[in-house]
Design a protein around this motif. Structure first.
Motif, PDB file in Angstrom:
ATOM      1  N   UNK A  87      20.125   6.566 -12.337  1.00  0.00           N
ATOM      2  CA  UNK A  87      21.038   6.695 -11.713  1.00  0.00           C
ATOM      3  C   UNK A  87      20.587   6.898 -10.585  1.00  0.00           C
ATOM      4  N   UNK A  88      19.537   6.473  -9.705  1.00  0.00           N
ATOM      5  CA  UNK A  88      18.696   6.225  -8.595  1.00  0.00           C
ATOM      6  C   UNK A  88      18.812   5.235  -7.967  1.00  0.00           C
ATOM      7  N   UNK A  89      18.846   4.593  -6.108  1.00  0.00           N
ATOM      8  CA  UNK A  89      19.270   4.311  -5.402  1.00  0.00           C
ATOM      9  C   UNK A  89      17.591   4.006  -5.793  1.00  0.00           C
ATOM     10  N   UNK A  90      17.368   2.622  -5.275  1.00  0.00           N
ATOM     11  CA  UNK A  90      16.228   1.798  -4.947  1.00  0.00           C
ATOM     12  C   UNK A  90      16.652   0.578  -4.077  1.00  0.00           C
ATOM     13  N   UNK A  91      15.449   0.436  -3.819  1.00  0.00           N
ATOM     14  CA  UNK A  91      15.305  -0.597  -2.444  1.00  0.00           C
ATOM     15  C   UNK A  91      13.801  -1.161  -2.382  1.00  0.00           C
ATOM     16  N   UNK A  92      13.399  -2.433  -2.632  1.00  0.00           N
ATOM     17  CA  UNK A  92      12.489  -3.199  -2.647  1.00  0.00           C
ATOM     18  C   UNK A  92      12.501  -4.521  -1.472  1.00  0.00           C
ATOM     19  N   UNK A  93      10.960  -4.010  -1.034  1.00  0.00           N
ATOM     20  CA  UNK A  93      10.905  -4.989  -0.060  1.00  0.00           C
ATOM     21  C   UNK A  93       9.272  -5.424   0.226  1.00  0.00           C
ATOM     22  N   UNK A  94       9.389  -6.491   1.126  1.00  0.00           N
ATOM     23  CA  UNK A  94       7.707  -6.486   1.037  1.00  0.00           C
ATOM     24  C   UNK A  94       7.219  -6.185   2.152  1.00  0.00           C
ATOM     25  N   UNK A  95       5.733  -6.043   2.407  1.00  0.00           N
ATOM     26  CA  UNK A  95       5.749  -5.626   4.046  1.00  0.00           C
ATOM     27  C   UNK A  95       6.032  -6.408   4.591  1.00  0.00           C
ATOM     28  N   UNK A  96       6.083  -7.984   5.048  1.00  0.00           N
ATOM     29  CA  UNK A  96       6.029  -8.949   5.617  1.00  0.00           C
ATOM     30  C   UNK A  96       8.031  -8.570   5.824  1.00  0.00           C
ATOM     31  N   UNK A  97       8.939  -8.350   4.984  1.00  0.00           N
ATOM     32  CA  UNK A  97      10.471  -7.927   5.343  1.00  0.00           C
ATOM     33  C   UNK A  97      10.477  -6.961   5.695  1.00  0.00           C
ATOM     34  N   UNK A  98       9.767  -5.634   5.666  1.00  0.00           N
ATOM     35  CA  UNK A  98       9.718  -4.115   6.212  1.00  0.00           C
ATOM     36  C   UNK A  98       9.709  -4.727   7.648  1.00  0.00           C
ATOM     37  N   UNK A  99       7.867  -4.858   8.271  1.00  0.00           N
ATOM     38  CA  UNK A  99       8.054  -4.898   9.259  1.00  0.00           C
ATOM     39  C   UNK A  99       8.834  -6.414  10.366  1.00  0.00           C
ATOM     40  N   UNK A 100       9.147  -7.027   9.677  1.00  0.00           N
ATOM     41  CA  UNK A 100      10.417  -7.731  10.684  1.00  0.00           C
ATOM     42  C   UNK A 100      12.087  -7.358  10.770  1.00  0.00           C
ATOM     43  N   UNK A 101      12.330  -6.153   9.252  1.00  0.00           N
ATOM     44  CA  UNK A 101      13.380  -5.827   9.767  1.00  0.00           C
ATOM     45  C   UNK A 101      13.049  -4.596  10.792  1.00  0.00           C
ATOM     46  N   UNK A 102      12.274  -3.973  10.632  1.00  0.00           N
ATOM     47  CA  UNK A 102      11.856  -2.651  11.784  1.00  0.00           C
ATOM     48  C   UNK A 102      11.974  -3.677  13.737  1.00  0.00           C
ATOM     49  N   UNK A 103      10.805  -4.048  13.287  1.00  0.00           N
ATOM     50  CA  UNK A 103      10.892  -4.574  14.417  1.00  0.00           C
ATOM     51  C   UNK A 103      11.954  -5.174  15.253  1.00  0.00           C
ATOM     52  N   UNK A 104      13.693  -6.057  14.252  1.00  0.00           N
ATOM     53  CA  UNK A 104      14.616  -6.149  14.969  1.00  0.00           C
ATOM     54  C   UNK A 104      15.300  -5.648  15.233  1.00  0.00           C
TER      55      UNK A 104
ATOM     56  N   UNK B  44      14.370   5.628  -4.095  1.00  0.00           N
ATOM     57  CA  UNK B  44      12.479   4.982  -4.633  1.00  0.00           C
ATOM     58  C   UNK B  44      12.746   3.988  -3.680  1.00  0.00           C
ATOM     59  N   UNK B  45      11.534   3.946  -2.802  1.00  0.00           N
ATOM     60  CA  UNK B  45      11.180   2.709  -1.766  1.00  0.00           C
ATOM     61  C   UNK B  45      10.018   1.918  -2.733  1.00  0.00           C
ATOM     62  N   UNK B  46      10.515   0.565  -2.757  1.00  0.00           N
ATOM     63  CA  UNK B  46       9.459  -0.239  -2.912  1.00  0.00           C
ATOM     64  C   UNK B  46       8.649  -0.621  -2.542  1.00  0.00           C
ATOM     65  N   UNK B  47       7.248  -1.156  -1.453  1.00  0.00           N
ATOM     66  CA  UNK B  47       6.680  -1.778  -0.570  1.00  0.00           C
ATOM     67  C   UNK B  47       5.568  -2.733  -1.325  1.00  0.00           C
ATOM     68  N   UNK B  48       5.676  -3.751  -1.210  1.00  0.00           N
ATOM     69  CA  UNK B  48       5.187  -4.975  -2.251  1.00  0.00           C
ATOM     70  C   UNK B  48       3.824  -5.797  -1.162  1.00  0.00           C
ATOM     71  N   UNK B  49       2.988  -6.106  -1.468  1.00  0.00           N
ATOM     72  CA  UNK B  49       1.832  -6.358  -0.109  1.00  0.00           C
ATOM     73  C   UNK B  49       1.149  -5.763   0.776  1.00  0.00           C
ATOM     74  N   UNK B  50       1.574  -4.818   0.603  1.00  0.00           N
ATOM     75  CA  UNK B  50       0.279  -4.265   1.593  1.00  0.00           C
ATOM     76  C   UNK B  50      -0.893  -4.572   2.216  1.00  0.00           C
ATOM     77  N   UNK B  51      -1.140  -5.396   3.004  1.00  0.00           N
ATOM     78  CA  UNK B  51      -2.824  -5.338   2.631  1.00  0.00           C
ATOM     79  C   UNK B  51      -3.333  -7.051   3.163  1.00  0.00           C
ATOM     80  N   UNK B  52      -2.123  -7.601   2.835  1.00  0.00           N
ATOM     81  CA  UNK B  52      -1.900  -9.522   2.568  1.00  0.00           C
ATOM     82  C   UNK B  52      -2.184  -9.627   3.885  1.00  0.00           C
ATOM     83  N   UNK B  53      -1.386  -8.949   4.866  1.00  0.00           N
ATOM     84  CA  UNK B  53      -0.967  -9.359   6.605  1.00  0.00           C
ATOM     85  C   UNK B  53      -1.854  -8.655   7.175  1.00  0.00           C
TER      86      UNK B  53
END
Length: 250
Positions: free
Chosen positions: A125-142, A161-170
């Motif tokens: 029953x929890x609200x969740x969200x998934x973002x790649x780091x690249x998508x997160x950065x694009x969203x925040x900068x915009x 719960x927030x899932x942040x994927x691929x920290x460190x690839x870029x």
């Protein structure tokens, strides 16, 4: 007296309404008592609502795919502690607003485990969200460019719960590292975050381009956190090897 079907519809018991005739017929065949029938009827309504809610939460989560813990191949990645994953799947870490960090080289199953825990959370029953780091950065900068950063931050703090994927690839520049730090600070001790990274913590200064910011981020992320280190071969390389596309190990 109002008809039963009409009463069910007026009470907005939509799922019970669809199955009412079937349930009445089954109750008659099984000779159910009033209490048993009421329990069966309300269970049908609850199951329908729960499934609809789950589907809605999974759709809003933006998961790239749906995976379960049961599908994870522990025999191929014996470095993953089943006991730790079983404890995490109980979701106590979400109730305590703690974090999970999954570390390991590309292709070892970090994202699979992160998604599987997110699906468990959605089922609970929890609200969740998934973002790649690249998508997160694009969203925040915009959002920053459009003067709506505060609103965007609120949207990212809201999920349990927030899932942040691929920290460190870029690598990040200073502005991106600062935005990431602000998000981590906003969620600190309020909501849980799962991160996946191919870099060890000692390399995070390189990721964020600033050792001071990296230390501040790690301080908040790891204060209440479970770290899972995965060592092993890439699943993708294993599949290619099985298909004969690359040479087998010598």
């Amino acid at each position: 007296m109002m008809e039963l079907q009409t009463l069910v519809e007026k009470l907005k018991l939509d799922y019970l309404s669809d199955s009412l005739d079937t349930l009445c017929e089954q109750a008659s065949k099984k000779d159910l008592g009033y209490r048993e029938f009421l329990h069966t009827a309300l269970s049908s309504e609850w199951a329908g609502r729960h499934q609809k809610g789950l589907e809605s939460r999974l759709k809003q989560a933006r998961l790239p795919w749906v995976k379960s813990l049961e599908q994870f191949d522990y025999s191929f990645q014996p470095s993953v502690d089943k006991k730790v994953m079983r404890e995490l799947s109980g979701l106590g870490f979400i109730e305590r607003a703690e974090n999970v960090v999954l570390l390991g080289p590309p292709g070892v199953g970090k994202t699979h485990l992160a998604i599987a825990l997110a699906v468990k959370a959605a089922e609970a029953g929890h609200r969740i969200m998934f973002l790649s780091l690249e998508k997160l950065m694009t969203t925040l900068k915009k959002a920053q460019q459009e003067n709506r950063l505060e609103r965007q931050m609120q949207l990212l703090v809201y999920p349990k719960l927030l899932v942040l994927d691929e920290i460190g690839y870029l690598p990040m520049n200073r502005e991106e590292a600062s935005l990431f730090f602000r998000l981590v600070t906003r969620r600190y001790e309020k909501a849980s975050t799962i991160l996946t990274s191919n870099k060890s913590f000692s390399d995070w200064g390189e990721i964020f381009g600033d050792q001071v910011i990296a230390t501040a981020i790690l301080d908040r992320l790891l204060h209440h956190a479970t770290t899972v280190n995965i060592k092993g071969e890439s699943y993708r390389l294993k599949e290619k090897r099985k298909a004969g596309l690359i040479n087998s190990k010598k």
